[in-house]
Design a protein around this motif. Structure first.
Motif, short mmCIF file in Angstrom:
data_model
loop_
_atom_site.label_atom_id
_atom_site.label_comp_id
_atom_site.label_asym_id
_atom_site.label_seq_id
_atom_site.Cartn_x
_atom_site.Cartn_y
_atom_site.Cartn_z
N ASP A 91 0.81 -1.22 0.00
CA ASP A 91 0.00 0.00 0.00
C ASP A 91 0.85 1.27 0.00
O ASP A 91 0.32 2.37 -0.22
N ALA A 92 2.13 1.14 0.24
CA ALA A 92 3.01 2.32 0.20
C ALA A 92 3.03 2.93 -1.19
O ALA A 92 3.30 4.12 -1.35
N ARG A 93 2.73 2.13 -2.19
CA ARG A 93 2.70 2.66 -3.56
C ARG A 93 1.65 3.75 -3.71
O ARG A 93 1.79 4.65 -4.53
N THR A 94 0.59 3.66 -2.90
CA THR A 94 -0.47 4.66 -2.94
C THR A 94 0.07 6.04 -2.60
O THR A 94 -0.33 7.03 -3.21
N VAL A 95 0.98 6.10 -1.64
CA VAL A 95 1.51 7.40 -1.22
C VAL A 95 2.80 7.78 -1.93
O VAL A 95 3.28 8.90 -1.77
N ARG A 96 3.34 6.88 -2.72
CA ARG A 96 4.63 7.13 -3.37
C ARG A 96 4.64 8.40 -4.19
O ARG A 96 5.56 9.20 -4.11
N MET A 97 3.59 8.62 -4.97
CA MET A 97 3.60 9.82 -5.82
C MET A 97 3.56 11.10 -5.00
O MET A 97 4.03 12.14 -5.44
N TYR A 98 3.03 11.02 -3.78
CA TYR A 98 3.02 12.19 -2.92
C TYR A 98 4.39 12.42 -2.28
O TYR A 98 4.66 13.51 -1.80
N LEU A 99 5.22 11.40 -2.27
CA LEU A 99 6.55 11.51 -1.69
C LEU A 99 7.60 11.93 -2.71
O LEU A 99 8.68 12.36 -2.34
N GLU A 100 7.28 11.74 -3.97
CA GLU A 100 8.22 12.15 -4.99
C GLU A 100 8.31 13.66 -4.91
O GLU A 100 7.33 14.36 -5.11
N TYR A 101 9.43 14.16 -4.58
CA TYR A 101 9.55 15.58 -4.37
C TYR A 101 10.14 16.26 -5.60
O TYR A 101 10.77 15.64 -6.44
N VAL A 102 9.93 17.55 -5.68
CA VAL A 102 10.49 18.34 -6.76
C VAL A 102 11.61 19.17 -6.15
O VAL A 102 11.38 20.02 -5.30
N PRO A 103 12.84 18.91 -6.56
CA PRO A 103 13.96 19.69 -6.02
C PRO A 103 13.82 21.18 -6.33
O PRO A 103 13.19 21.56 -7.31
N ASP A 104 14.44 21.99 -5.48
CA ASP A 104 14.38 23.44 -5.67
C ASP A 104 14.95 23.87 -7.01
O ASP A 104 14.51 24.85 -7.59
N ASP A 105 15.94 23.13 -7.50
CA ASP A 105 16.59 23.51 -8.75
C ASP A 105 16.00 22.81 -9.97
O ASP A 105 16.59 22.76 -11.02
N ASP A 106 14.79 22.27 -9.82
CA ASP A 106 14.19 21.51 -10.92
C ASP A 106 13.74 22.44 -12.04
O ASP A 106 13.40 23.61 -11.83
N ILE A 107 13.72 21.89 -13.21
CA ILE A 107 13.34 22.61 -14.42
C ILE A 107 11.82 22.43 -14.61
O ILE A 107 11.31 21.33 -14.43
N PRO A 108 11.08 23.47 -14.98
CA PRO A 108 9.66 23.29 -15.28
C PRO A 108 9.53 22.58 -16.63
O PRO A 108 9.57 23.22 -17.70
N TRP A 109 9.43 21.26 -16.58
CA TRP A 109 9.53 20.44 -17.79
C TRP A 109 8.44 20.72 -18.82
O TRP A 109 8.70 20.67 -20.02
N SER A 110 7.25 21.02 -18.39
CA SER A 110 6.19 21.31 -19.37
C SER A 110 6.56 22.53 -20.20
O SER A 110 6.36 22.56 -21.42
N GLN A 111 7.14 23.53 -19.55
CA GLN A 111 7.58 24.74 -20.27
C GLN A 111 8.77 24.43 -21.17
O GLN A 111 8.89 24.99 -22.27
#
Length: 173
Positions: A91-111
């Motif tokens: 069941d941890a898979r249910t919360v996995r996507m909420y734990l995937e974090y976006v680093p401060d230096d991440d690129i706005p990929w859609s843009q």
């Protein structure tokens, strides 16, 4: 589990660290002492063997009495209190996507992809209008340039995304 319940469970950094550590050792039962040492080291940014027992005891008490039961009640971990062992559940898979974090230096990929698409349209238009230096590009050369550009960007995107995944790297969650 509702989204609000997931956010409540993940609202504490120690609980996120527990899940992060267990994800690194997926399908393994982890001894509570090992978990306490790891979380203590991350929290105090000092190797566990250099920490006084009082600091580790605070983490031990909080994990044992509050955080692990909360995660267990949510079904994210299996906590055997009598044996002092913890394991990640399916069941941890249910919360996995909420734990995937976006680093401060991440690129706005859609843009980024939108920008690349704009550049691709512009190059294609300039080639079609025979504007120098794009006038001499063959259809195959143009397709190759665009395909390589998008492939390289996608590889970089995958690399950056994996950096932020649960169980990868250090104690960021």
């Amino acid at each position: 589990m509702t989204r609000d319940e997931i956010f409540t469970v993940l609202s504490n950094r120690r609980r996120r660290w527990v899940l992060h550590y267990l994800k690194q050792r997926e399908n393994q039962r982890i001894d509570l002492r090992t978990l306490v040492d790891t979380v203590s080291a991350w929290e105090f940014e000092t190797p566990a063997d250099e920490l006084p027992w009082k600091k580790r005891k605070r983490i031990y008490t909080a994990l044992r009495q509050s955080h692990l039961p909360t995660l267990d009640d949510a079904g994210v971990i299996e906590y055997d209190r009598s044996r002092g062992e913890v394991e990640l559940t399916e069941d941890a898979r249910t919360v996995r996507m909420y734990l995937e974090y976006v680093p401060d230096d991440d690129i706005p990929w859609s843009q980024c992809y939108l920008g690349l698409s704009g550049v691709a349209v512009a190059i294609t238009g300039l080639s079609w209008l025979s504007v120098y230096p794009f006038a001499d590009l063959s259809g195959l050369a143009l397709a190759t340039i665009l395909a390589v550009t998008f492939t390289v960007t996608a590889i970089v995107h995958v690399y950056h995304t994996r950096r932020g995944r649960l169980g990868m790297g250090g104690p960021d969650p």
